[in-house]
Design an enzyme around this catalytic site. Structure first.
Site, PDB file in Angstrom:
ATOM      1  N   ASP A   1       0.865  -1.180   0.000  1.00 52.85           N
ATOM      2  CA  ASP A   1       0.000   0.000   0.000  1.00 52.85           C
ATOM      3  C   ASP A   1       0.905   1.234   0.000  1.00 52.85           C
ATOM      4  O   ASP A   1       1.648   1.456   0.960  1.00 52.85           O
ATOM      5  CB  ASP A   1      -0.866  -0.048   1.279  1.00 52.85           C
ATOM      6  CG  ASP A   1      -2.200   0.645   1.116  1.00 52.85           C
ATOM      7  OD1 ASP A   1      -2.215   1.713   0.493  1.00 52.85           O
ATOM      8  OD2 ASP A   1      -3.204   0.116   1.616  1.00 52.85           O
TER       9      ASP A   1
ATOM     10  N   GLU B   1      -6.576   3.901  -5.555  1.00 48.76           N
ATOM     11  CA  GLU B   1      -7.786   4.161  -4.775  1.00 48.76           C
ATOM     12  C   GLU B   1      -8.306   5.526  -5.205  1.00 48.76           C
ATOM     13  O   GLU B   1      -7.654   6.554  -4.965  1.00 48.76           O
ATOM     14  CB  GLU B   1      -7.512   4.178  -3.269  1.00 48.76           C
ATOM     15  CG  GLU B   1      -8.827   4.301  -2.490  1.00 48.76           C
ATOM     16  CD  GLU B   1      -8.708   4.891  -1.086  1.00 48.76           C
ATOM     17  OE1 GLU B   1      -9.677   4.792  -0.326  1.00 48.76           O
ATOM     18  OE2 GLU B   1      -7.667   5.472  -0.763  1.00 48.76           O
TER      19      GLU B   1
ATOM     20  N   HIS C   1     -11.313  -2.413   4.266  1.00 51.48           N
ATOM     21  CA  HIS C   1     -11.167  -2.019   5.668  1.00 51.48           C
ATOM     22  C   HIS C   1     -11.854  -0.681   5.957  1.00 51.48           C
ATOM     23  O   HIS C   1     -11.843  -0.225   7.084  1.00 51.48           O
ATOM     24  CB  HIS C   1      -9.674  -1.926   6.005  1.00 51.48           C
ATOM     25  CG  HIS C   1      -8.991  -0.841   5.228  1.00 51.48           C
ATOM     26  ND1 HIS C   1      -8.887  -0.841   3.858  1.00 51.48           N
ATOM     27  CD2 HIS C   1      -8.417   0.320   5.632  1.00 51.48           C
ATOM     28  CE1 HIS C   1      -8.271   0.247   3.456  1.00 51.48           C
ATOM     29  NE2 HIS C   1      -7.970   0.971   4.509  1.00 51.48           N
ATOM     30  N   ASP C   2     -12.385  -0.047   4.934  1.00 50.78           N
ATOM     31  CA  ASP C   2     -13.054   1.248   5.112  1.00 50.78           C
ATOM     32  C   ASP C   2     -14.580   1.151   5.010  1.00 50.78           C
ATOM     33  O   ASP C   2     -15.273   2.118   5.334  1.00 50.78           O
ATOM     34  CB  ASP C   2     -12.597   2.238   4.026  1.00 50.78           C
ATOM     35  CG  ASP C   2     -11.138   2.645   4.179  1.00 50.78           C
ATOM     36  OD1 ASP C   2     -10.631   2.653   5.302  1.00 50.78           O
ATOM     37  OD2 ASP C   2     -10.511   2.949   3.141  1.00 50.78           O
TER      38      ASP C   2
HETATM   39  C1  GLC Z   1      -7.567   5.604   2.470  1.00 52.22           C
HETATM   40  C2  GLC Z   1      -7.479   4.432   3.399  1.00 52.22           C
HETATM   41  C3  GLC Z   1      -8.076   4.806   4.714  1.00 52.22           C
HETATM   42  C4  GLC Z   1      -7.279   5.964   5.278  1.00 52.22           C
HETATM   43  C5  GLC Z   1      -7.207   7.122   4.291  1.00 52.22           C
HETATM   44  C6  GLC Z   1      -6.158   8.103   4.672  1.00 52.22           C
HETATM   45  O1  GLC Z   1      -8.874   5.925   2.152  1.00 52.22           O
HETATM   46  O2  GLC Z   1      -8.103   3.318   2.806  1.00 52.22           O
HETATM   47  O3  GLC Z   1      -8.101   3.733   5.609  1.00 52.22           O
HETATM   48  O4  GLC Z   1      -7.861   6.406   6.469  1.00 52.22           O
HETATM   49  O5  GLC Z   1      -6.873   6.682   3.008  1.00 52.22           O
HETATM   50  O6  GLC Z   1      -4.888   7.593   4.406  1.00 52.22           O
END
Ligand code: GLC
Length: 535
Positions: free
Chosen positions: A107, A272, A334-335
């Site tokens: 990641d 993402e 996870h979100d």
């Molecule tokens: C992304 C991650 C999330 C995190 C955010 C800030 O959306 O998936 O878990 O809080 O970025 O890094």
């Protein structure tokens, strides 16, 4: 109504037919008795991943971090947090992953660093620090308040005041996560080294965190107010992120990341990006300047669970793909709230069939293969900073981050001590060992689906065409050469009177209800895959 895309017969990269499995390392397997998962734990559980039948593992961040946002606040991009192990443990894991013919994605968190990262420490040391411009430092507004009206995705202003130097710095997320200034070439050079570091070590690619946020409009103008703002959805939506995200120059940056990956050959970049489909498509880039291979497609996260709506989502998404753009679908993360919590177990099985029979690379999230549902998190168990900062809005992500359940031993075999988050209530039966022994379980369904996907090129590569959709039933075909597969999904708890079988030539390949009893019509909550022999 029909969408058809031709599967080229040229050799395809591994990730096109591949399936990605997301691991949240804190919650996969603990081996050092601290209630938090670690890299050695993942290594010891590779049998599960191999048996499941996925192709690649994506690990949420494993880098040194103060853990304000559980690893998404990185303080060293080229290390391993001691909570998870060390570099030797990482190399062992990578070696074992590769030995099994699997791929490993990390990641990459480029938008922000932890405020404890040495870059930020140096940047905040004084106004004339050589790294001052690595971040966004600004004077307060005339009234002494924040420099503009941008709000943090985690609530409140996106600016934090630094008393020592008398200026504000920008943080799109927590105030412990300072945004990097990607217009500064030194930032780009430093981050290029990070990508090279991991590629040289052998990782197969990256999921890129909040890619669409990385570039901000020059001058950081105020964002327009959101006329439809509903406070209960969180402060992030108070303004429209017109100037703080998705700037035209982001595509040049995505292309620069892609060029680094391409220099290593067969590597994968997944972005993402939470944007509407038309804007999402731009992240594929163009033929001369490709962007990420897979801009994550999150539409199944919150789509109303209605066959007609899902059918339109599939058609519109397929139609919007640029030439050569490979689709992808995500069901959990996870979100996001757990899919089985949202739909119930019976429809979560239908959703599994959908995810693994749509055209494109699926990403599935650890624990969804067990059908973990909604986990009640009591106020004293809340760990998610998003929930802690904006309590009572239901924004908490802890429910999706609870530990994996491996067996019925204490703490579900996840740890020898109390896990950092509670287990789901029914873990004594909803675990890998129990479900692995039950051919009707969710785990068995996922294994069967993944095995079928591997056997049937039509599922991996075939064209997709919607055949029909009503509120209740969605039916599509996947066609590859002479093979025609029919997927039919009953989105309701009533039987459907649509007749699926087309004479004697159909054969049932898989049903959510098992191999027996299908008589051509879908039973309540049933999804089937049939093969049709052309006559
Ligand atoms: C992304 C991650 C999330 C995190 C955010 C800030 O959306 O998936 O878990 O809080 O970025 O890094």
């Amino acid at each position: 109504m029909s969408i058809a895309r031709t599967a080229a017969s040229v050799e395809r990269p591994w990730w096109e037919p591949g399936v990605i499995y997301q691991i949240y390392p804190r919650s996969f397997q603990d081996t050092n008795e601290d209630g938090v998962g670690d890299l050695e734990g993942i290594r010891r559980r590779l049998d599960h991943i191999a048996q499941l039948g996925v192709d690649a593992i994506w690990l949420s961040p494993i880098f040194p971090s103060p853990m304000a946002d559980f690893g998404y606040d990185v303080s060293d991009y080229c290390g391993v947090d001691p909570l998870f192990g060390d570099m030797a443990a990482f190399d062992r894991l990578l070696g074992d992953v590769h030995a099994r013919g699997l791929k490993l994605l990390l990641d990459f968190v480029p938008n922000h660093t932890s405020t404890r990262h040495p870059w930020f420490v140096e940047s905040s040391a004084s106004r004339d620090s050589p790294k001052r411009d690595w971040y966004f430092w600004r004077e307060g507004a005339a009234d002494g308040g924040p420099p503009n009206n941008w709000t943090s995705d985690m609530g409140g202003s996106a600016w934090a005041y630094d008393a020592a130097t008398g200026q504000y710095f920008l943080h799109t997320f927590l105030k412990e996560q300072a945004d990097l200034n990607w217009r500064n070439p030194a930032v780009r050079a430093a981050m290029t080294e990070v990508l090279n570091f991991w590629f040289d070590r052998g990782v197969d690619g990256f999921r890129i965190d909040v890619l669409w946020h990385c570039i901000k409009a020059q001058g950081l103008p105020d964002n327009p107010l959101n006329p439809h703002f509903l406070p209960e959805r969180g402060e992030k939506f108070r303004v429209l992120q017109q100037h703080s995200a998705n700037q035209p120059e982001i595509h040049e940056l995505a292309h620069a990341f892609r060029a680094i990956a391409d220099a290593y050959g067969d590597r994968l970049l997944v972005g993402e990006i939470c944007l509407p489909v038309d804007q999402l498509m731009a992240y594929y880039g163009g033929a001369d300047a490709p962007g990420v291979h897979l801009p994550f497609n999150f539409q199944l996260f919150d789509a109303p669970w209605d066959a007609r709506i899902i059918s339109h989502i599939i058609e519109d998404y397929e139609a919007a793909l640029p030439e050569g753009g490979w689709p992808n679908w995500v069901l959990g993360s996870h979100d996001a709230p757990r899919i089985a919590g949202r739909l119930g177990e019976a429809q979560a099985r239908v959703a599994a069939v959908l995810l693994l029979t749509l055209r494109g690379t699926p990403t599935l999230y650890q624990g969804d293969e067990l059908g973990i549902g909604r986990v009640a998190i009591t106020a004293d168990q809340v760990r998610d900073p998003q929930d802690l900062r904006q309590p009572g809005l239901g924004l908490g992500r802890d429910g999706a981050r609870t530990p994996m359940a491996w067996d019925a031993s204490p703490h579900a075999g996840f740890s020898t001590c109390e896990p950092w988050l509670p287990l789901h209530a029914d873990w004594k039966t909803r675990n890998v060992a129990d479900q692995g022994a039950d051919p009707r379980s969710m785990l068995a369904l996922y294994r069967d689906l993944l095995a079928l996907r591997r056997r049937e090129p039509a599922l991996a590569f075939g064209d997709i065409r919607i055949m029909s959709s009503s509120e209740q039933v969605l039916q599509y075909e996947r066609r590859y050469g002479d093979t025609q597969l029919i997927v039919a999904l009953n989105f309701s708890a009533s039987p459907s009177d649509v007749s699926l079988q087309d004479g004697d030539g159909d054969e049932l390949l898989l049903s959510t209800h098992g191999p027996h009893g299908f008589e051509g019509q879908l039973r309540p909550d049933e999804a089937v895959i049939l093969t049709r022999t052309s006559r």
